[in-house]
Design a protein around this motif. Structure first.
Motif, PDB file in Angstrom:
ATOM      1  N   ARG A 349       0.836  -1.188   0.000  1.00 64.99           N
ATOM      2  CA  ARG A 349       0.000   0.000   0.000  1.00 64.99           C
ATOM      3  C   ARG A 349       0.875   1.244   0.000  1.00 64.99           C
ATOM      4  N   ILE A 350       0.379   2.300  -0.616  1.00 66.41           N
ATOM      5  CA  ILE A 350       1.121   3.570  -0.654  1.00 66.41           C
ATOM      6  C   ILE A 350       0.902   4.276   0.675  1.00 66.41           C
ATOM      7  N   THR A 351       2.021   4.575   1.331  1.00 72.41           N
ATOM      8  CA  THR A 351       1.936   5.247   2.635  1.00 72.41           C
ATOM      9  C   THR A 351       2.408   6.692   2.571  1.00 72.41           C
ATOM     10  N   TYR A 352       3.122   7.050   1.505  1.00 70.04           N
ATOM     11  CA  TYR A 352       3.621   8.432   1.421  1.00 70.04           C
ATOM     12  C   TYR A 352       3.977   8.740  -0.040  1.00 70.04           C
ATOM     13  N   VAL A 353       3.638   9.936  -0.474  1.00 71.27           N
ATOM     14  CA  VAL A 353       4.075  10.456  -1.776  1.00 71.27           C
ATOM     15  C   VAL A 353       4.495  11.900  -1.581  1.00 71.27           C
ATOM     16  N   ASN A 354       5.548  12.346  -2.306  1.00 70.11           N
ATOM     17  CA  ASN A 354       5.939  13.758  -2.212  1.00 70.11           C
ATOM     18  C   ASN A 354       5.218  14.571  -3.280  1.00 70.11           C
ATOM     19  N   ARG A 355       5.438  15.855  -3.254  1.00 68.29           N
ATOM     20  CA  ARG A 355       4.730  16.754  -4.167  1.00 68.29           C
ATOM     21  C   ARG A 355       5.135  16.510  -5.619  1.00 68.29           C
ATOM     22  N   SER A 356       6.404  16.180  -5.839  1.00 65.81           N
ATOM     23  CA  SER A 356       6.848  15.948  -7.214  1.00 65.81           C
ATOM     24  C   SER A 356       6.126  14.762  -7.835  1.00 65.81           C
ATOM     25  N   PHE A 357       5.893  13.712  -7.057  1.00 67.49           N
ATOM     26  CA  PHE A 357       5.181  12.558  -7.589  1.00 67.49           C
ATOM     27  C   PHE A 357       3.728  12.920  -7.900  1.00 67.49           C
ATOM     28  N   SER A 358       3.120  13.734  -7.030  1.00 68.09           N
ATOM     29  CA  SER A 358       1.743  14.147  -7.291  1.00 68.09           C
ATOM     30  C   SER A 358       1.672  14.985  -8.566  1.00 68.09           C
ATOM     31  N   GLU A 359       2.624  15.904  -8.757  1.00 72.62           N
ATOM     32  CA  GLU A 359       2.628  16.713  -9.977  1.00 72.62           C
ATOM     33  C   GLU A 359       2.914  15.856 -11.195  1.00 72.62           C
ATOM     34  N   MET A 360       3.713  14.801 -11.024  1.00 70.23           N
ATOM     35  CA  MET A 360       4.065  13.944 -12.148  1.00 70.23           C
ATOM     36  C   MET A 360       2.851  13.145 -12.621  1.00 70.23           C
ATOM     37  N   THR A 361       2.040  12.668 -11.681  1.00 69.89           N
ATOM     38  CA  THR A 361       0.892  11.822 -12.039  1.00 69.89           C
ATOM     39  C   THR A 361      -0.397  12.616 -12.203  1.00 69.89           C
ATOM     40  N   GLY A 362      -0.457  13.811 -11.614  1.00 71.14           N
ATOM     41  CA  GLY A 362      -1.688  14.593 -11.667  1.00 71.14           C
ATOM     42  C   GLY A 362      -2.682  14.221 -10.599  1.00 71.14           C
ATOM     43  N   TRP A 363      -2.333  13.282  -9.697  1.00 71.67           N
ATOM     44  CA  TRP A 363      -3.214  12.858  -8.611  1.00 71.67           C
ATOM     45  C   TRP A 363      -2.750  13.530  -7.325  1.00 71.67           C
ATOM     46  N   ALA A 364      -3.682  13.941  -6.476  1.00 70.41           N
ATOM     47  CA  ALA A 364      -3.353  14.564  -5.205  1.00 70.41           C
ATOM     48  C   ALA A 364      -2.843  13.516  -4.227  1.00 70.41           C
ATOM     49  N   GLN A 365      -2.102  13.993  -3.201  1.00 70.86           N
ATOM     50  CA  GLN A 365      -1.537  13.073  -2.214  1.00 70.86           C
ATOM     51  C   GLN A 365      -2.632  12.297  -1.481  1.00 70.86           C
ATOM     52  N   GLU A 366      -3.719  12.980  -1.148  1.00 72.71           N
ATOM     53  CA  GLU A 366      -4.808  12.311  -0.416  1.00 72.71           C
ATOM     54  C   GLU A 366      -5.451  11.204  -1.259  1.00 72.71           C
ATOM     55  N   GLU A 367      -5.455  11.370  -2.602  1.00 75.75           N
ATOM     56  CA  GLU A 367      -6.084  10.379  -3.461  1.00 75.75           C
ATOM     57  C   GLU A 367      -5.214   9.144  -3.639  1.00 75.75           C
ATOM     58  N   LEU A 368      -3.914   9.253  -3.394  1.00 78.06           N
ATOM     59  CA  LEU A 368      -3.018   8.125  -3.630  1.00 78.06           C
ATOM     60  C   LEU A 368      -2.725   7.318  -2.370  1.00 78.06           C
ATOM     61  N   LEU A 369      -2.825   7.943  -1.204  1.00 76.22           N
ATOM     62  CA  LEU A 369      -2.494   7.229   0.031  1.00 76.22           C
ATOM     63  C   LEU A 369      -3.450   6.060   0.255  1.00 76.22           C
ATOM     64  N   GLY A 370      -2.885   4.871   0.617  1.00 79.06           N
ATOM     65  CA  GLY A 370      -3.668   3.673   0.922  1.00 79.06           C
ATOM     66  C   GLY A 370      -3.989   2.822  -0.292  1.00 79.06           C
TER      67      GLY A 370
END
Length: 858
Positions: A349-370
């Motif tokens: 499971r995804i437990t942490y993403v930084n801002r660069s990864f969110s900008e790279m995928t276009g998904w917000a951090q809250e949408e990717l966690l878990g």
């Protein structure tokens, strides 16, 4: 350590909760003393500057007044001197015939000069500009201004001023004259720059002379300006181009001294002189400096006190800054990284993403966690492939990372490379994985473009019609070769080495450990690569005499950084052959020009010899008739001899006429002619050369040949050319000693009845060496010749002439009875008997080549 960090965080959070008003007041309390001291310093600077400006304005006003005073004294002195000189000029005019009165006036002038030391010389000139009297008197009939190097300039300026004074009836001045004087002569130092003042003497409206006064620029400053003014300021006289004419003192002035200048107005006819004044350094103002020192000292004490307070404030601010930095460093570090980072637990499971990864995928951090794989940023058709790659990477099978594709939230896709590492806690236990994702879309695109560019470049090199090769300087290995090189020289470096003249022979290559050394010459590689000029030369390989190459080479850095040699070889064989053909054609054209000149000379010679030969024939016949009419016993012996001499002269004239008609250039003319006469004239022209070589020519003309319409000159040219070729062929077979047994050259004319209608046939037959089979096929080609001095145009012109008459020309060899060797050759000409409609244009085309008659194979 952890306890200390938590304490710092708590202190920082408490500080952040303080009211903003306290921070504002604290900052104001810190900077208030500093602002006060700055204001104090600004006010004191303004006060001191104002005092300084006022004092400078007072000095400038005082300087201007003193400059005006000095200017007035100088102008007043010159006005008084001019009035006195004008008075003396009037007295001299009135006492011109009164010696006693004149001596009295001269005594007054002498007293006047002695009372004005700025005057160096006063001269009384008569109406012829001769010196009648001068003060001070001349020494040894010479005056100092007559022997200085600038004596000519002094005299010229005097004459200019004299002319102006006479024309205007007013005092006139000359320009300032600079004189070169010795530095150690105090008397001559006053004479470095002088100028004239001239007052004309008029009597009854006519100029009867003049008074000329020489002023010293140095004397004006020395004797007119009061000493008390010169002790306070330095005065200078400035001429044209800012040239210093005189200076009151050699004492230097400060760089920031005050200065002023004004023009000395001598009138419209006066010299252009500026008076300049510079101030000396004023005495020390002790009160002003003490006041300035006290202000600076107090300011320094206040600044030092403020510095102590600020030092304590800096310690406090540094502590606060460390707290803020410590709390924000981790987050800033993660957010500022261009690499996308995400963390997974042991269940992926995804437990942490930084801002660069969110900008790279276009998904917000809250949408990717878990989220668990497959992730929403994976393309749907690549789920299974990416799952397998991720499973292998988690097992440690992808140390170099795995390439994949991420689908952004807006549907666009980017290429990525993902690196996975286990996440270990402080107890050494794995709690998950950390992945770093790098966007490789642009590098991948660049690699693809580079690959396509390289492919296009290689395609271009492979399609060149030139050999391109690159050979290593260190090893002699062939690094690159295009298709043209491989087809010509193979897959080795031998062709490259041969084209460079064995400059890169592998046997002479030495290996060095340093990469910056040229193994061939022992020079640094950079020295060879600095020159961008490409060497070019034309070479022909040994053992290959059919090909020429233009070789260009230069040193380059290969892709691995080592030095290599690039060579481009272009096949220029066709160009070299063309140049050689052009050279041969140029030589043939020059030879044709010489033949044309020779023909013109032969025509002129024939014209000049024809008249004396006619005279010889006439004289011989006249003498023979006179002898026949007398009864002289010698007549029977002399008359036959004279008749033979007349016949020989007539025969020589006939031969010359034939030569002249043959070489004479005229417009093509077709007319009815007797072929027998044309053959007889042709034999007559060639018979001279045949007799000289001990050979014979016989002709056989059929009796029933009618007259034919043709151009006799052109046909005669063809027959002469064929007869000469036959004679040359006989000369090759029969040496001079055995030519008595050589069969004659035979020329015959008859009718060819096997054709319809019948045609005129002319044959030239010889018993020479015949024509080789290789030559027989090319003998009528332009510029083809077997003679070293031939142009190869004779037979070509002959065939053109015959074809212009609608006829044919060919050659046939004769074999012996055993058919083993050639025993001669026959040239056959067929011409139509009917009107063949020979046009001037067709004959003219052949006549253009009517330049050579002995350049045929034979």
């Amino acid at each position: 350590m952890a306890t200390g960090n938590s304490l710092q965080v708590k202190l920082y959070e408490a500080f952040k909760r303080m009211p903003s008003i306290r921070r504002f007041i604290g900052s104001r309390l810190v900077y208030t003393p500093l602002m006060a001291i700055v204001i104090f310093l600004v006010v004191m600077a303004i006060i001191l500057g104002t005092l300084q400006v006022q004092e400078r304005q007072q000095q400038e006003g005082s300087l201007f007044r003193e400059l005006s005073l000095v200017k007035q004294r100088i102008q007043l002195r010159f006005i008084n001197n001019s009035e006195a000189l004008q008075s003396f000029s009037r007295d001299l005019a009135q006492t011109q015939n009164d010696r006693a009165g004149r001596d009295k006036v001269l005594a007054q002038i002498e007293s006047f000069v002695l009372g004005n030391p700025e005057i160096l010389q006063l001269i009384w000139l008569n109406d012829n500009e001769w010196r009648q009297w001068m003060v001070p008197p001349p020494a040894r009939n010479h005056e100092w201004f007559d022997i200085v190097p600038q004596a000519t300039d002094i005299d010229r300026e005097l004459k200019k001023a004299l002319f102006l004074s006479r024309e205007t009836n007013r005092p006139a001045y000359s320009q300032v004259i600079s004189i070169t004087v010795p530095k150690d002569d105090p008397i001559m130092s006053e004479r470095q720059s002088v100028f004239w003042e001239v007052i004309s003497i008029f009597k009854d409206g006519e100029a009867t002379g003049a008074l000329a006064v020489m002023y010293s620029s140095q004397g004006i400053l020395q004797y007119i300006i009061p000493p008390e003014l010169k002790s306070q300021h330095r005065y200078s006289l400035i001429g044209k181009d800012n040239r210093v004419l005189a200076i009151s003192s050699d004492r230097d002035t400060p760089t920031r001294s005050l200065s002023n200048e004004t023009s000395l107005d001598f009138g419209a006819l006066g010299p252009n002189i500026m008076l300049r004044v510079d101030t000396y350094p004023p005495p020390t103002d002790l009160t002003f400096r003490m006041l300035l020192g006290v202000v600076i000292g107090l300011s320094a004490f206040v600044v030092w006190s403020l510095w102590s307070v600020l030092k304590q404030m800096q310690v406090r601010q540094l502590t606060e800054a460390n707290l803020r930095t410590e709390s924000s460093f981790r987050r800033v570090l993660e957010d500022s990284m261009p690499v996308g980072i995400r963390a997974h637990d042991m269940e992926k499971r995804i437990t942490y993403v930084n801002r660069s990864f969110s900008e790279m995928t276009g998904w917000a951090q809250e949408e990717l966690l878990g989220l668990k794989p497959p992730f929403p940023f994976w393309p749907a058709e690549l789920h299974e492939e990416l799952m397998q790659k991720m499973a292998g990477a988690l097992e440690g099978n992808a140390k170099n990372g795995i390439e994949g594709t991420i689908q952004r939230k807006n549907g666009t896709r980017i290429a990525t490379r993902t690196f996975i590492a286990p996440l270990i806690n402080d107890k050494g236990q794995q709690t998950g994985w950390v992945t770093s994702v790098i966007d490789i879309s642009e590098p991948k695109k660049i690699r693809e473009e580079l690959s396509a560019t390289q492919e296009r470049f290689v395609t271009v090199l492979e399609g060149l019609d030139a050999a391109v090769s690159v050979v290593s300087i260190e090893t002699g290995e062939l690094l690159f070769a295009n298709r043209y090189y491989r087809e010509r020289f193979g897959d080795t470096a031998k062709g490259h080495i041969d084209l460079t003249g064995h400059e890169m022979d592998p046997s002479s290559i030495f290996h060095f450990e340093g990469d910056n050394v040229d193994a061939l010459a022992g020079l640094p590689a950079s020295a060879l690569k600095q020159s961008n000029e490409i060497e070019s030369e034309e070479i022909q390989l040994r053992g290959d005499t059919t090909h020429w190459y233009e070789v260009r080479r230069r040193y380059i850095s290969w892709v691995d950084g080592h030095l290599a040699q690039l060579l481009i070889a272009t096949d220029i064989t066709l160009r070299k052959n063309t140049e050689e053909l052009a050279r041969q054609q140029e030589e043939r054209m020059q030879f044709t020009s010489r033949l044309t000149t020779m023909g013109e000379m032969a025509s002129s010679l024939a014209h000049e010899l024809n008249q004396p030969l006619s005279a010889i024939s006439n004289y011989c016949m006249g003498i023979a008739k006179r002898l026949s009419s007398t009864q002289n016993p010698l007549s029977n012996e002399l008359v036959p001899a004279l008749e033979k001499a007349s016949d020989q002269a007539h025969r020589a004239g006939t031969i010359i006429s034939r030569i002249r008609s043959f070489v004479k250039r005229s417009e093509p003319q077709s007319k009815l002619c007797s072929i027998g006469d044309i053959i007889a004239d042709s034999v007559g022209l060639v018979e001279i050369e045949a007799n000289r070589h001990r050979l014979k020519i016989i002709s056989e003309i059929a009796p029933d040949i009618p007259q034919v319409e043709l151009d006799p000159v052109l046909i005669q040219q063809v027959l002469v050319n064929l007869l000469k070729n036959s004679l040359d062929s006989l000369r090759e077979v029969y040496p001079l000693s055995s030519r008595w047994s050589a069969p004659p050259v035979k020329i015959s004319a008859d009718l060819e009845t096997s054709t319809f209608p019948s045609m005129l046939r002319i044959r030239v037959t010889d018993a020479g060496a015949g024509i080789a089979e290789s030559v027989l096929n090319r003998m009528f080609e332009p510029f083809f010749s077997t003679k070293s001095d031939g142009m190869g145009m004779g037979l070509n012109i002959c065939r053109s002439i015959i074809e212009s008459h609608h006829g044919r020309l060919w050659a046939k060899n004769h074999m012996d009875t055993e058919h083993t060797r050639l025993v001669g050759c026959t040239f056959t000409i067929l011409l139509p008997l009917e009107s063949n409609q020979i046009t001037k244009a067709s004959i003219g085309n052949s006549n253009e080549h009517e330049q050579s008659t002995e350049n045929n194979p034979g």
